[in-house]
Write an enzyme that holds these catalytic residues in place. Structure first.
Site, PDB file in Angstrom:
ATOM      1  N   HIS A  87       0.714  -1.147   0.043  1.00 53.05           N
ATOM      2  CA  HIS A  87       0.041   0.020  -0.110  1.00 53.05           C
ATOM      3  C   HIS A  87       0.871   1.113   0.043  1.00 53.05           C
ATOM      4  O   HIS A  87       2.031   1.193   0.448  1.00 53.05           O
ATOM      5  CB  HIS A  87      -1.057  -0.028   1.165  1.00 53.05           C
ATOM      6  CG  HIS A  87      -1.977   1.144   1.562  1.00 53.05           C
ATOM      7  ND1 HIS A  87      -1.601   2.270   1.826  1.00 53.05           N
ATOM      8  CD2 HIS A  87      -3.252   0.983   1.326  1.00 53.05           C
ATOM      9  CE1 HIS A  87      -2.761   2.944   2.110  1.00 53.05           C
ATOM     10  NE2 HIS A  87      -3.811   2.286   1.386  1.00 53.05           N
TER      11      HIS A  87
ATOM     12  N   ASP B  19       3.235  -4.551   7.835  1.00 59.59           N
ATOM     13  CA  ASP B  19       2.109  -3.719   7.703  1.00 59.59           C
ATOM     14  C   ASP B  19       0.980  -4.628   7.739  1.00 59.59           C
ATOM     15  O   ASP B  19       0.481  -5.372   7.139  1.00 59.59           O
ATOM     16  CB  ASP B  19       2.148  -3.259   6.221  1.00 59.59           C
ATOM     17  CG  ASP B  19       0.948  -2.334   6.006  1.00 59.59           C
ATOM     18  OD1 ASP B  19      -0.073  -2.483   6.829  1.00 59.59           O
ATOM     19  OD2 ASP B  19       0.626  -1.423   4.984  1.00 59.59           O
TER      20      ASP B  19
ATOM     21  N   GLN C 113      -4.350  -4.998   7.321  1.00 60.33           N
ATOM     22  CA  GLN C 113      -5.415  -6.030   6.801  1.00 60.33           C
ATOM     23  C   GLN C 113      -5.377  -7.314   7.488  1.00 60.33           C
ATOM     24  O   GLN C 113      -6.217  -7.776   7.925  1.00 60.33           O
ATOM     25  CB  GLN C 113      -5.099  -6.028   5.212  1.00 60.33           C
ATOM     26  CG  GLN C 113      -5.315  -4.772   4.533  1.00 60.33           C
ATOM     27  CD  GLN C 113      -6.774  -4.637   4.225  1.00 60.33           C
ATOM     28  OE1 GLN C 113      -7.810  -5.108   4.696  1.00 60.33           O
ATOM     29  NE2 GLN C 113      -6.921  -3.285   3.906  1.00 60.33           N
TER      30      GLN C 113
ATOM     31  N   LYS D 180      -9.863  -0.052  10.610  1.00 62.70           N
ATOM     32  CA  LYS D 180     -10.323  -1.282  10.017  1.00 62.70           C
ATOM     33  C   LYS D 180     -10.576  -2.447  10.977  1.00 62.70           C
ATOM     34  O   LYS D 180     -11.007  -3.854  10.707  1.00 62.70           O
ATOM     35  CB  LYS D 180      -9.161  -1.790   9.184  1.00 62.70           C
ATOM     36  CG  LYS D 180      -8.795  -0.935   8.021  1.00 62.70           C
ATOM     37  CD  LYS D 180      -7.707  -1.340   7.078  1.00 62.70           C
ATOM     38  CE  LYS D 180      -7.197  -0.041   6.384  1.00 62.70           C
ATOM     39  NZ  LYS D 180      -7.685   0.340   5.379  1.00 62.70           N
TER      40      LYS D 180
ATOM     41  N   CYS E 161      -4.688   2.543  -3.596  1.00 64.57           N
ATOM     42  CA  CYS E 161      -3.397   3.028  -3.109  1.00 64.57           C
ATOM     43  C   CYS E 161      -2.420   1.948  -3.300  1.00 64.57           C
ATOM     44  O   CYS E 161      -1.408   1.622  -2.495  1.00 64.57           O
ATOM     45  CB  CYS E 161      -3.682   3.421  -1.715  1.00 64.57           C
ATOM     46  SG  CYS E 161      -4.740   4.725  -1.176  1.00 64.57           S
TER      47      CYS E 161
HETATM   48  N1  PMP Z   1      -1.582  -0.812   4.679  1.00 65.36           N
HETATM   49  C1  PMP Z   1      -2.644  -1.417   3.827  1.00 65.36           C
HETATM   50  C2  PMP Z   1      -2.388  -2.578   3.688  1.00 65.36           C
HETATM   51  C3  PMP Z   1      -3.908  -0.798   3.827  1.00 65.36           C
HETATM   52  O1  PMP Z   1      -4.844  -1.452   3.249  1.00 65.36           O
HETATM   53  C4  PMP Z   1      -3.958   0.461   4.288  1.00 65.36           C
HETATM   54  C5  PMP Z   1      -5.401   1.017   4.428  1.00 65.36           C
HETATM   55  N2  PMP Z   1      -6.113   0.937   3.247  1.00 65.36           N
HETATM   56  C6  PMP Z   1      -3.036   1.091   5.050  1.00 65.36           C
HETATM   57  C7  PMP Z   1      -1.758   0.786   4.826  1.00 65.36           C
HETATM   58  C8  PMP Z   1      -3.238   2.485   5.513  1.00 65.36           C
HETATM   59  O2  PMP Z   1      -3.941   2.446   6.691  1.00 65.36           O
HETATM   60  P1  PMP Z   1      -4.461   3.847   7.077  1.00 65.36           P
HETATM   61  O3  PMP Z   1      -4.930   4.697   6.246  1.00 65.36           O
HETATM   62  O4  PMP Z   1      -5.509   3.480   8.154  1.00 65.36           O
HETATM   63  O5  PMP Z   1      -3.307   4.628   7.789  1.00 65.36           O
END
Ligand code: PMP
Length: 406
Positions: free
Chosen positions: A122, A199, A202, A225, A364
Site C-alpha cells: 500500500h 504492515d 489488513q 479497520k 493506493c
Molecule cells: N496498509 C494497508 C495494507 C492498507 O490496506 C491500508 C489502508 N487501506 C493502509 C496501509 C493505510 O492505513 P491507514 O490509512 O489507516 O493509515
C-alpha cells in the site's frame, strides 16, 4: 458456535437500507463498521468521562488517563506482545510507518542502503520510503508476486544484499488478499541481521497475530479497520529497535524537561507520542479489540475462510469476470474487473444501486496496478459480520452490471 446473525445485531448500521435496499457492506478493506459497544464507549468518553490525559490532577483527567493508558495492555494482548511499553499509539498505519521512516530509518540508513518492498505494498508502506530515497539516496528494491498473487518468501530473502537495512512488507494485500508468509521472511532476515517491518493493517482484522511468533521488528495496525474509531491505531516496536530511534514529532508529553538550551526526552513509548492524542478514539479501539477477542480471532478467521471459499466458488462461475489474486492462501478480499480493462467505477455504481458497497479504483497500490497492467479494479472485502446471503446479492448485482455493461 459462530452466530453471524447475533454478531450482525451488534452493528447498528447493518440494519439500514441504501438506495431502498438492505445494505450489503463489502468495503471492509477500506474501513469496517463499528459495534454498538464501541459507539457507546466513544459517546461515554465525550459525554461523561472527557478531559485531557497525562496532565491534570483532577478526577476526570485521571479517569481519562487510566482508560486511555489501559488500552496499551489490550493492544499488547491482541498482538501477543510481551510488554505494553513496546506499543506506540498512532492515528493508524500511515503514521506508524512514517514514525519508523523518520524515527528509525533516517537515523540508521545512509545513501546507497537498500529497503526491500513487495510490489503489492500500500502507498502507506511505499511513500515514506520514497521520501528516504529522495532525501538520502536510499535504494528501493522491489520483489514481484507471481501470476496468482503469491509472494515467495525466498524471493524476498534472495533480494537481501550487504546493503539491505530493512524489509517492509504487508502481511495481507489489501487488493489481492494474498497472505504473506511473514514468519519465514522474518526468520531468514533475522539470520542475516535485517530488521523487518510488517504492515498488519489488513491481517490483524482477519487472523490471530502474534508479533513474537512472527519475529518481526515493527508491526503496524490501524484502528478503523479493526471495528474501532478512525484515527486510532498503534505500532508495536521491538524494544531493541526503540532504543535505536529518535522521536519523530516534538511537543508536549514526549519530553521530560525543556529548557532554553536543552531538552530531555520522556521514556518510550511516550517519547514517540507528542501532543494531545486521540484520547477517545484510542479508548474506543480498546473496546473494539476486546470485542474481537471476545468473539475469538480463530473463530473470525474460520468464518471468513468459509466466506472466502463460498465467494471464490461463486465468482469462479462468472466467466466474464476476472478475479485478481487467485493464490490459495488469501483473505476474503476479492478484486475483479469485468473485461480486464476497467469499468470499475461503473460496476460499483450499479452495485450501489442494489445496496452493495464495494470499493473501486486504484486502492493506493500504484506499483501493483502497474504489475497487473490495470488502471482500476472493483474490490469486495469481507468482515466478521458478512454472510453467504450477501455474497449471493453481490453475484446478482454483478450479473446485472454485466448485462448493462457487457
Ligand atoms: N496498509 C494497508 C495494507 C492498507 O490496506 C491500508 C489502508 N487501506 C493502509 C496501509 C493505510 O492505513 P491507514 O490509512 O489507516 O493509515
Amino acid at each position: 458456535m459462530y452466530d453471524v446473525e447475533t454478531i450482525r445485531k451488534d452493528f447498528p448500521i447493518l440494519s439500514r437500507e441504501v438506495n431502498g435496499k438492505p445494505l450489503v457492506y463489502l468495503d471492509n478493506g477500506a474501513s469496517a463498521q463499528k459495534p454498538q459497544i464501541v459507539i457507546d464507549a466513544v459517546t461515554r468518553g465525550y459525554a461523561e468521562e472527557y478531559a485531557n490525559v497525562h496532565r491534570g490532577l483532577h478526577y476526570l483527567s485521571n479517569l481519562a488517563t487510566d482508560k486511555y493508558e489501559g488500552v496499551r495492555d489490550v493492544i499488547a494482548r491482541f498482538l501477543g506482545a510481551k510488554d505494553s511499553e513496546e506499543i506506540v499509539y498512532t492515528t493508524g498505519t500511515t503514521m506508524g510507518i512514517n514514525l519508523v521512516a523518520y524515527g528509525w530509518a533516517m537515523e540508521q540508513l545512509s545513501a546507497g542502503d537498500e529497503i526491500i518492498l513487495s510490489v503489492m505494498e500500500h502507498h502507506a508502506n511505499i511513500v515514506p520510503w520514497h521520501f528516504l530515497r529522495e532525501r538520502m539516496g536510499v535504494k528501493l528494491v522491489w520483489v514481484d508476486v507471481d501470476s496468482t498473487g503469491h509472494l515467495d518468501p525466498q524471493k524476498v530473502l534472495d533480494a537481501i544484499t550487504p546493503r539491505t537495512k530493512l524489509i517492509a512488507v504487508t502481511q495481507v494485500s489489501n487488493v489481492l488478499g494474498t497472505v504473506v508468509d511473514v514468519k519465514t521472511i522474518c526468520a531468514g532476515a533475522q539470520a542475516q541481521g535485517v530488521p523487518v517491518l510488517v504492515d498488519g493493517s489488513q491481517a490483524a482484522v482477519h487472523m490471530p497475530v502474534n508479533v513474537e511468533e512472527i519475529g518481526c521488528d515493527f508491526y503496524a495496525i490501524t484502528g478503523h479497520k479493526l471495528y474501532g474509531p478512525s484515527a486510532s491505531g498503534a505500532i508495536w516496536i521491538r524494544r531493541a529497535r526503540m532504543d535505536e530511534m529518535r522521536p519523530f514529532m516534538g511537543g508536549g508529553d514526549m519530553i521530560r524537561e525543556v529548557h532554553k538550551d536543552e531538552i530531555t526526552w520522556n521514556d518510550p513509548p511516550m517519547k514517540f507520542e507528542a501532543g494531545t492524542p486521540g484520547i477517545v478514539q484510542q479508548i474506543g479501539l480498546g473496546v473494539a479489540l476486546e470485542y474481537m477477542m471476545g468473539v475469538g480471532m480463530e473463530n473470525i478467521a474460520a468464518h471468513e475462510a468459509k466466506l472466502r471459499n463460498y465467494t471464490r466458488s461463486k465468482l469462479d462461475g462468472l466467466n466474464w469476470l476476472q478475479v485478481q489474486g487467485t493464490t490459495a492462501n488469501k483473505a476474503a478480499i476479492f478484486s475483479f474487473t469485468l473485461d480486464g480493462a476497467g469499468h470499475a467505477h461503473d460496476i460499483s455504481t450499479i452495485l450501489d444501486k442494489k445496496g452493495v458497497a464495494v470499493r473501486a479504483g486504484q486502492h493506493c497500490v500504484g506499483p501493483l496496478m502497474d504489475h497487473l497492467g490495470l488502471n482500476a479494479t472493483c474490490r469486495a472485502s469481507f468482515g466478521m459480520y458478512n454472510t453467504e446471503a450477501e455474497v449471493d446479492t453481490l453475484v446478482e448485482a454483478l450479473e446485472l452490471a454485466h448485462e448493462l455493461l457487457g
